[in-house]
Design an enzyme around this catalytic site. Structure first.
Site, PDB file in Angstrom:
ATOM      1  N   GLU A 175       0.824  -1.212   0.000  1.00 47.74           N
ATOM      2  CA  GLU A 175       0.000   0.000   0.000  1.00 47.74           C
ATOM      3  C   GLU A 175       0.858   1.261   0.000  1.00 47.74           C
ATOM      4  O   GLU A 175       0.745   2.129   0.853  1.00 47.74           O
ATOM      5  CB  GLU A 175      -0.956  -0.026   1.199  1.00 47.74           C
ATOM      6  N   GLU A 380      -5.628  -8.267  -1.342  1.00 44.93           N
ATOM      7  CA  GLU A 380      -6.317  -8.096  -0.059  1.00 44.93           C
ATOM      8  C   GLU A 380      -7.779  -7.824  -0.334  1.00 44.93           C
ATOM      9  O   GLU A 380      -8.119  -6.938  -1.119  1.00 44.93           O
ATOM     10  CB  GLU A 380      -5.738  -6.936   0.776  1.00 44.93           C
TER      11      GLU A 380
END
Length: 481
Positions: A175, A380
Site C-alpha cells: 500500500e 487483499e
C-alpha cells in the site's frame, strides 16, 4: 464460471500482524513494534521506547514464528495455490543499515518457504509491509532520507539471491500510496512528522506533505531499482506494485462532485500506479505539487531509474468504497481502510463501519486494467467481524462467506470483461492483529486463533465454516461458490 488454469487462489498476511517473535532470532525492532494496542475508538500510540506494562500487539501477534508448520499445513488443507506473506526487514537487518545480514533470520524464511513449497503453495512475498526498521527511523527519520534507498536495495539484493529458487512473485511496498495521506507517514515510511515519537496515528499529527511526498519519491526510486535488480538476479522473477485502492464515487451527479472524485482518485490511487507501472510522474501530480508548494528533490538520473524499473504486474487491496462531495454541508460519514468518506445510502456496512460494495470491485478491476493493461491481482479483500465460538466449538461465519462470495462473483464478471487477473488472496486468511486499531477482535480469517484484544488466549487454531467453503471454491477453481 471457472477461472483460468493456474489462477492463484490463496490468502494474505503481514509479518508485523501475525509473525510475533519480535526479539527472537536476532530480530531488531521495527516501527510496528513501537505501536501500542488500541480499539476502533482509541487510537494506537507510537512510543519512543518500549513502555513497561503497555501492550504491543506485534510482539507476539499470533506467533506464526513458532506455529508456521501447523499454519501452513492448514493452508495446504484448504488447497492454497499461493500464500501472500511479508519478510520482516529487521529479521534480516536488525537496524536496517548493517552491511551483513542476520543468518538466523534468513534461515527462518528458508524454513517457511520450504514448508510452503512442500504443500505446493507458491510464496508471494511483500518485501516491506509497514515495518521500517526503527533504527532507520531514529537515524534518518525513515524514508524521509534518501540514505534509506541503499539500505533497502541491500536488503532486497540479499533476499533475492537467497531465495531466488524458492520465490517467484514479489511486491516492493505494501500500500505504497499510504504516503499520500498524513496518517501514513509512520506506518508506511517510518517518519515522525512531529519530530517526536509520542503521537497518535489518527489524530494529533501535524502534517508535512513535503516530507511525505519526498519519502514517497524515495520509495519509487527504491522500487524501480530493485525491479531491475530482481530481473538481473532471476529473469523469471515477477515484481509487482501494491496499492490500497480507495474506490470513490461522486455523492451526487453535480459535476463538482464528479470532478472531486476524479481528483481524489488520481492523487490517492493513480499517482503511485502511474509512476510504478508507466515509469513517470503524471501531469496531475505535478500540478498538485505546484499548487501546494511541494518541491520534490530529484537527483540526476531519477527519471531514467523510474522508466527502467516498471513493475511486471499491478496488485491492490480492496475492501469497500466511499462517496465524496464538494458540498460543504456536513453529510453522514463512513469509515474505511486508511480513509473514510460519505456514507452511501445504497450500501450496508461492516461492524467497523466499512461499506460493503462487491460491485465496486468489478468497477475497480476494469478501471485499473483499462488504464494499465498489465496483469492484475487482488491481494487483499475480506471482512473484519466479531466471530462467536459456539458451545460445540463451531464458528459459523456465514456473513464472511456471503461477503467473499459476492466479491468473487463480481471479480469473475471483470474477468469475463477481459481483465487479465492473476490471482486472489483473501486478507487475514488466519486471524491476525488489525493494523489500524491493533485489535484481535476484528477477525478476518478462515482460521480462528484463540487470542483477545489484551493478548490473552492459548493461541489455539481451529477452522471456521468459511474454511471449508473456501476449500471448495479453490477445488472448483471458482465455479462453486
Amino acid at each position: 464460471m471457472k477461472m483460468k488454469e493456474g489462477f492463484l487462489w490463496g490468502g494474505a498476511t503481514a509479518a508485523n500482524q501475525f509473525e510475533g517473535g519480535w526479539k527472537e532470532g536476532g530480530k531488531g525492532p521495527s516501527t510496528s513494534d513501537m505501536m501500542t494496542g488500541g480499539t476502533h475508538t482509541t487510537p494506537r500510540r507510537i512510543t519512543p521506547v518500549i513502555e513497561e506494562g503497555t501492550y504491543y500487539p506485534s510482539h507476539e501477534a499470533i506467533d506464526f514464528y513458532h506455529h508456521y508448520k501447523e499454519d501452513i499445513k492448514m493452508f495446504g488443507e484448504m488447497g492454497f495455490k499461493t500464500f501472500r506473506m511479508s519478510i520482516n526487514w529487521t529479521r534480516i537487518f536488525p537496524n536496517g543499515d548493517e552491511l551483513e545480514p542476520n543468518e538466523e533470520g534468513l534461515k527462518f524464511y528458508d524454513n517457511v518457504f520450504d514448508e510452503l513449497l512442500k504443500q505446493g503453495i507458491e510464496p508471494l512475498v511483500t518485501i516491506s509491509h509497514y515495518e521500517t526498521p526503527y533504527g532507520l527511523t531514529k537515524k534518518y527519520n525513515g524514508w524521509a532520507s534518501r540514505e534509506v534507498i541503499d539500505c533497502y536495495v541491500r536488503y532486497c539484493d540479499t533476499i533475492f539471491r537467497r531465495y531466488k529458487d524458492k520465490v517467484k512473485y514479489w511486491l516492493t511496498f505494501n500500500e505504497i500510496n499510504i504516503l499520500t495521506m498524513p496518517m501514513g507517514a509512520f506506518m508506511g515510511g517510518g517518519i515522525l512528522l512531529n519530530g517526536d515519537d509520542n503521537s497518535e496515528l489518527s489524530n494529533g499529527i501535524k502534517d508535512n506533505p513535503s516530507v511525505r511526498f519526498q519519502a514517497l519519491h524515495h520509495q519509487f526510486i527504491a522500487s524501480a531499482k530493485v525491479v531491475k535488480l530482481a530481473h538481473k538476479i532471476n529473469p523469471n522473477f515477477k515484481v509487482g506494485c501494491m496499492i490500497a485502492y480507495m474506490t470513490l464515487y461522486p455523492f451526487t451527479c453535480n459535476p463538482d462532485d464528479i470532478l472531486l472524485a476524479q481528483e481524489k482518485d488520481q492523487l490517492q490511487n493513480m499517482l503511485c500506479g502511474d509512476v510504478q507501472v508507466r515509469g513517470y510522474y503524471p501531469g496531475f501530480a505535478k500540478k498538485f505539487f505546484k499548487e501546494n508548494g511541494i518541491n520534490i528533490k530529484m537527483e540526476d538520473g531519477d527519471d531514467k531509474i523510474l522508466k527502467e524499473g516498471c513493475v511486471d504486474f499491478y496488485s491492490f487491496s480492496y475492501y469497500m468504497s466511499n462517496c465524496v462531495s464538494a458540498d460543504p454541508v456536513k453529510q453522514e460519514e463512513a469509515k474505511g481502510n486508511l480513509m473514510g468518506g460519505i456514507k452511501n445510502p445504497y450500501l450496508k456496512a461492516s461492524d467497523w463501519g466499512w461499506q460493503i460494495d462487491p460491485k465496486g470491485l468489478n468497477w475497480t478491476l476494469n478501471h485499473i486494467y483499462d488504464r494499465y493493461q498489465i496483469p492484475v491481482m487482488v491481494v487483499e479483500n475480506g471482512l473484519g467481524a466479531v466471530d462467536v465460538v459456539e458451545e460445540d466449538g463451531s464458528i459459523n461465519d456465514d456473513y464472511r462467506i456471503e461477503y467473499l462470495k459476492d466479491h468473487i462473483i463480481e471479480m469473475e464478471k471483470a474477468v469475463e470483461n477481459g481483465v487479465d487477473l492473476m490471482g486472489y488472496t483473501m486478507w487475514g486468511c488466519i486471524d491476525l492483529v488489525s493494523a489500524s486499531t491493533g485489535e484481535m477482535k476484528k477477525r478476518y480469517g478462515f482460521i480462528y486463533v484463540d487470542k483477545d484484544n489484551d493478548g490473552n488466549g492459548d493461541l489455539g487454531r481451529k477452522p471456521k465454516k468459511s474454511f471449508y467453503w473456501y476449500k471448495k471454491v479453490i477445488e472448483t477453481n471458482g465455479e462453486e461458490l
